[in-house]
Design a protein around this motif. Structure first.
Motif, PDB file in Angstrom:
ATOM      1  N   VAL A 100       0.855  -1.192   0.000  1.00  0.00           N
ATOM      2  CA  VAL A 100       0.000   0.000   0.000  1.00  0.00           C
ATOM      3  C   VAL A 100       0.887   1.236   0.000  1.00  0.00           C
ATOM      4  CG1 VAL A 100      -1.715   1.308   1.311  1.00  0.00           C
ATOM      5  CG2 VAL A 100      -1.877  -1.189   1.178  1.00  0.00           C
ATOM      6  N   LEU A 101       0.700   2.082  -1.010  1.00  0.00           N
ATOM      7  CA  LEU A 101       1.548   3.266  -1.180  1.00  0.00           C
ATOM      8  C   LEU A 101       0.769   4.576  -1.070  1.00  0.00           C
ATOM      9  CD1 LEU A 101       3.681   2.054  -4.220  1.00  0.00           C
ATOM     10  CD2 LEU A 101       4.303   1.996  -1.793  1.00  0.00           C
ATOM     11  N   ASP A 102      -0.542   4.507  -0.826  1.00  0.00           N
ATOM     12  CA  ASP A 102      -1.354   5.724  -0.843  1.00  0.00           C
ATOM     13  C   ASP A 102      -1.834   6.138   0.549  1.00  0.00           C
ATOM     14  OD1 ASP A 102      -3.124   3.663  -0.454  1.00  0.00           O
ATOM     15  OD2 ASP A 102      -4.515   4.249  -2.057  1.00  0.00           O
ATOM     16  N   GLU A 103      -1.129   5.717   1.613  1.00  0.00           N
ATOM     17  CA  GLU A 103      -1.435   6.168   2.961  1.00  0.00           C
ATOM     18  C   GLU A 103      -0.266   6.999   3.480  1.00  0.00           C
ATOM     19  OE1 GLU A 103      -2.572   3.110   5.682  1.00  0.00           O
ATOM     20  OE2 GLU A 103      -3.991   2.185   4.293  1.00  0.00           O
TER      21      GLU A 103
ATOM     22  N   GLY B  96      11.794  -4.973  -0.793  1.00  0.00           N
ATOM     23  CA  GLY B  96      12.779  -5.329   0.212  1.00  0.00           C
ATOM     24  C   GLY B  96      12.128  -5.745   1.523  1.00  0.00           C
ATOM     25  N   LEU B  97      12.980  -5.912   2.538  1.00  0.00           N
ATOM     26  CA  LEU B  97      12.526  -6.412   3.835  1.00  0.00           C
ATOM     27  C   LEU B  97      11.389  -5.578   4.406  1.00  0.00           C
ATOM     28  CD1 LEU B  97      12.834  -8.218   6.365  1.00  0.00           C
ATOM     29  CD2 LEU B  97      14.581  -6.614   7.160  1.00  0.00           C
ATOM     30  N   ALA B  98      11.499  -4.241   4.341  1.00  0.00           N
ATOM     31  CA  ALA B  98      10.466  -3.400   4.942  1.00  0.00           C
ATOM     32  C   ALA B  98       9.113  -3.607   4.264  1.00  0.00           C
ATOM     33  CB  ALA B  98      10.879  -1.926   4.867  1.00  0.00           C
ATOM     34  N   SER B  99       9.103  -3.746   2.949  1.00  0.00           N
ATOM     35  CA  SER B  99       7.847  -3.996   2.249  1.00  0.00           C
ATOM     36  C   SER B  99       7.314  -5.391   2.559  1.00  0.00           C
ATOM     37  CB  SER B  99       8.043  -3.829   0.742  1.00  0.00           C
ATOM     38  OG  SER B  99       8.396  -2.503   0.420  1.00  0.00           O
ATOM     39  N   HIS B 100       8.194  -6.369   2.556  1.00  0.00           N
ATOM     40  CA  HIS B 100       7.805  -7.759   2.828  1.00  0.00           C
ATOM     41  C   HIS B 100       7.186  -7.862   4.216  1.00  0.00           C
ATOM     42  CE1 HIS B 100       9.099 -12.150   1.792  1.00  0.00           C
ATOM     43  NE2 HIS B 100       7.996 -12.154   2.521  1.00  0.00           N
ATOM     44  N   LEU B 101       7.866  -7.296   5.199  1.00  0.00           N
ATOM     45  CA  LEU B 101       7.373  -7.349   6.579  1.00  0.00           C
ATOM     46  C   LEU B 101       6.060  -6.585   6.710  1.00  0.00           C
ATOM     47  CD1 LEU B 101       8.148  -8.348   9.438  1.00  0.00           C
ATOM     48  CD2 LEU B 101       9.231  -6.130   9.801  1.00  0.00           C
ATOM     49  N   GLY B 102       5.969  -5.432   6.033  1.00  0.00           N
ATOM     50  CA  GLY B 102       4.738  -4.655   6.102  1.00  0.00           C
ATOM     51  C   GLY B 102       3.542  -5.390   5.541  1.00  0.00           C
TER      52      GLY B 102
ATOM     53  N   VAL C 117      10.181   3.755   1.408  1.00  0.00           N
ATOM     54  CA  VAL C 117       8.867   3.337   1.881  1.00  0.00           C
ATOM     55  C   VAL C 117       8.814   1.820   1.940  1.00  0.00           C
ATOM     56  CG1 VAL C 117       6.429   3.263   1.224  1.00  0.00           C
ATOM     57  CG2 VAL C 117       7.733   5.396   0.999  1.00  0.00           C
ATOM     58  N   GLY C 118       8.199   1.296   2.997  1.00  0.00           N
ATOM     59  CA  GLY C 118       7.929  -0.126   3.062  1.00  0.00           C
ATOM     60  C   GLY C 118       6.482  -0.423   2.706  1.00  0.00           C
ATOM     61  N   HIS C 119       5.560   0.053   3.567  1.00  0.00           N
ATOM     62  CA  HIS C 119       4.134  -0.268   3.425  1.00  0.00           C
ATOM     63  C   HIS C 119       3.356   0.732   4.259  1.00  0.00           C
ATOM     64  CE1 HIS C 119       0.623  -2.893   2.870  1.00  0.00           C
ATOM     65  NE2 HIS C 119       0.462  -2.990   4.184  1.00  0.00           N
TER      66      HIS C 119
ATOM     67  N   LEU D 121       3.126  -8.654   5.260  1.00  0.00           N
ATOM     68  CA  LEU D 121       2.764  -9.812   6.084  1.00  0.00           C
ATOM     69  C   LEU D 121       2.081  -9.417   7.381  1.00  0.00           C
ATOM     70  CD1 LEU D 121       5.867 -12.170   5.682  1.00  0.00           C
ATOM     71  CD2 LEU D 121       3.666 -12.285   4.513  1.00  0.00           C
ATOM     72  N   THR D 122       2.430  -8.266   7.944  1.00  0.00           N
ATOM     73  CA  THR D 122       1.855  -7.833   9.222  1.00  0.00           C
ATOM     74  C   THR D 122       0.768  -6.788   9.066  1.00  0.00           C
ATOM     75  OG1 THR D 122       3.502  -6.078   9.484  1.00  0.00           O
ATOM     76  CG2 THR D 122       4.051  -8.251  10.396  1.00  0.00           C
ATOM     77  N   ASP D 123       0.708  -6.141   7.900  1.00  0.00           N
ATOM     78  CA  ASP D 123      -0.139  -4.983   7.619  1.00  0.00           C
ATOM     79  C   ASP D 123       0.174  -3.811   8.546  1.00  0.00           C
ATOM     80  OD1 ASP D 123      -1.944  -3.852   5.835  1.00  0.00           O
ATOM     81  OD2 ASP D 123      -3.605  -4.046   7.248  1.00  0.00           O
ATOM     82  N   LEU D 124       1.406  -3.749   9.049  1.00  0.00           N
ATOM     83  CA  LEU D 124       1.856  -2.608   9.838  1.00  0.00           C
ATOM     84  C   LEU D 124       2.504  -1.569   8.927  1.00  0.00           C
ATOM     85  CD1 LEU D 124       3.551  -4.574  12.756  1.00  0.00           C
ATOM     86  CD2 LEU D 124       1.464  -3.189  12.947  1.00  0.00           C
ATOM     87  N   PRO D 125       2.451  -0.293   9.299  1.00  0.00           N
ATOM     88  CA  PRO D 125       3.230   0.700   8.554  1.00  0.00           C
ATOM     89  C   PRO D 125       4.722   0.447   8.770  1.00  0.00           C
ATOM     90  CG  PRO D 125       2.256   1.695  10.513  1.00  0.00           C
ATOM     91  CD  PRO D 125       1.698   0.304  10.412  1.00  0.00           C
ATOM     92  N   THR D 126       5.480   0.417   7.690  1.00  0.00           N
ATOM     93  CA  THR D 126       6.905   0.093   7.766  1.00  0.00           C
ATOM     94  C   THR D 126       7.710   1.017   6.862  1.00  0.00           C
ATOM     95  OG1 THR D 126       6.663  -1.549   6.003  1.00  0.00           O
ATOM     96  CG2 THR D 126       6.541  -2.367   8.270  1.00  0.00           C
ATOM     97  N   ILE D 127       8.957   1.260   7.289  1.00  0.00           N
ATOM     98  CA  ILE D 127       9.903   1.990   6.452  1.00  0.00           C
ATOM     99  C   ILE D 127      11.253   1.287   6.530  1.00  0.00           C
ATOM    100  CG2 ILE D 127       8.708   4.168   6.828  1.00  0.00           C
ATOM    101  CD1 ILE D 127      11.014   5.028   8.664  1.00  0.00           C
TER     102      ILE D 127
END
Length: 241
Positions: A29-32, A125-131, A187-189, A133-139
């Motif tokens: 998700v890139l629009d939040e 990358g890791l931040a996007s992958h983790l984001g 940006v991750g997610h 899978l968890t649906d948490l905001p990540t960078i």
């Protein structure tokens, strides 16, 4: 400390791992805008390896985003779940990082990874992958620009320039200390790039690297040493993807 097994069905080959990346990348998700800097919790995650003995330790450290005081922390140790392949590093780390996050006694809020999000050859990358899978905001806040190019930002803290893949902006080179080498934010997610950079500046009141990364790095090294006192262990690669 949580002990982690390699999940059933975890990718075992480069082809399988890339197929998973292709599937999950569509869910980024890139629009939040993401949570405002200085509010709620912000959590750093990091890992340390003992490749010789096939061990990885992960740490998650929750900070109060306003004060940067430690609120909670957790660690997990397990087997390294994938061989080292550039661009697929997340598959070595995700199971133990997820276990450390799951062991936290409070919501993590924004998660800051020592690595990359969209600033990745496959934009995952890791931040996007983790984001995802968890649906948490990540960078991702990385020490090096990986395979990408940038012009040096101006000397003052807060200056930045685009991190580029050809003409595509995949992140920013951000100066967190006057006249000190920048960090590389992506940006991750569920966070915008502007918000990711603002968080990074909030998390670097004294040092080049975010307090989240500094605290998680120290804790995962300690966890690896406690899990295997006779083993040295090293932190993850400078080019954490």
């Amino acid at each position: 400390m949580t002990t982690v097994s390699i999940p059933a069905g975890w990718p075992a080959t480069e082809e399988e791992a890339r197929a998973v990346q292709d599937e999950l990348r569509a869910r980024v998700v890139l629009d939040e805008p993401g949570p405002p800097p200085g509010t709620g919790h912000v959590t750093g995650v990091d890992v340390a390896y003992d490749d010789e003995h096939d061990v990885v330790a992960a740490a998650a450290v929750v900070l109060d985003a306003a004060t940067l005081d430690v609120v909670a922390e957790a660690t997990a140790v397990g087997r390294i779940s994938f061989p080292y392949v550039p661009g697929l590093l997340a598959f070595r780390e995700i199971p133990t990082v997820l276990a450390a996050l799951d062991a936290l006694p409070c919501p993590p809020g924004l998660v800051v990874c020592d690595g990359y999000g969209l600033a990745h050859p496959r934009r995952f990358g890791l931040a996007s992958h983790l984001g995802v899978l968890t649906d948490l905001p990540t960078i991702g806040v990385a020490k090096n620009p990986f395979t990408f190019t940038y012009d040096a930002p101006a000397a003052p803290r807060g200056s930045w320039t685009p991190l580029l893949a050809a003409d595509e902006e995949v992140g920013r080179a951000l100066r967190t200390r006057d006249s000190v080498k920048p960090v590389f934010v992506s940006v991750g997610h569920r966070v915008s790039l502007d918000t990711a950079c603002a968080h990074t500046l909030t998390l670097t009141p004294e040092y080049r690297l975010p307090e989240t990364t500094r605290r998680a790095d120290s804790l995962c090294r300690k966890a690896l040493k406690e899990a295997a006192p006779s083993r040295g262990g090293t932190a993850g690669s400078e080019y954490r993807d």
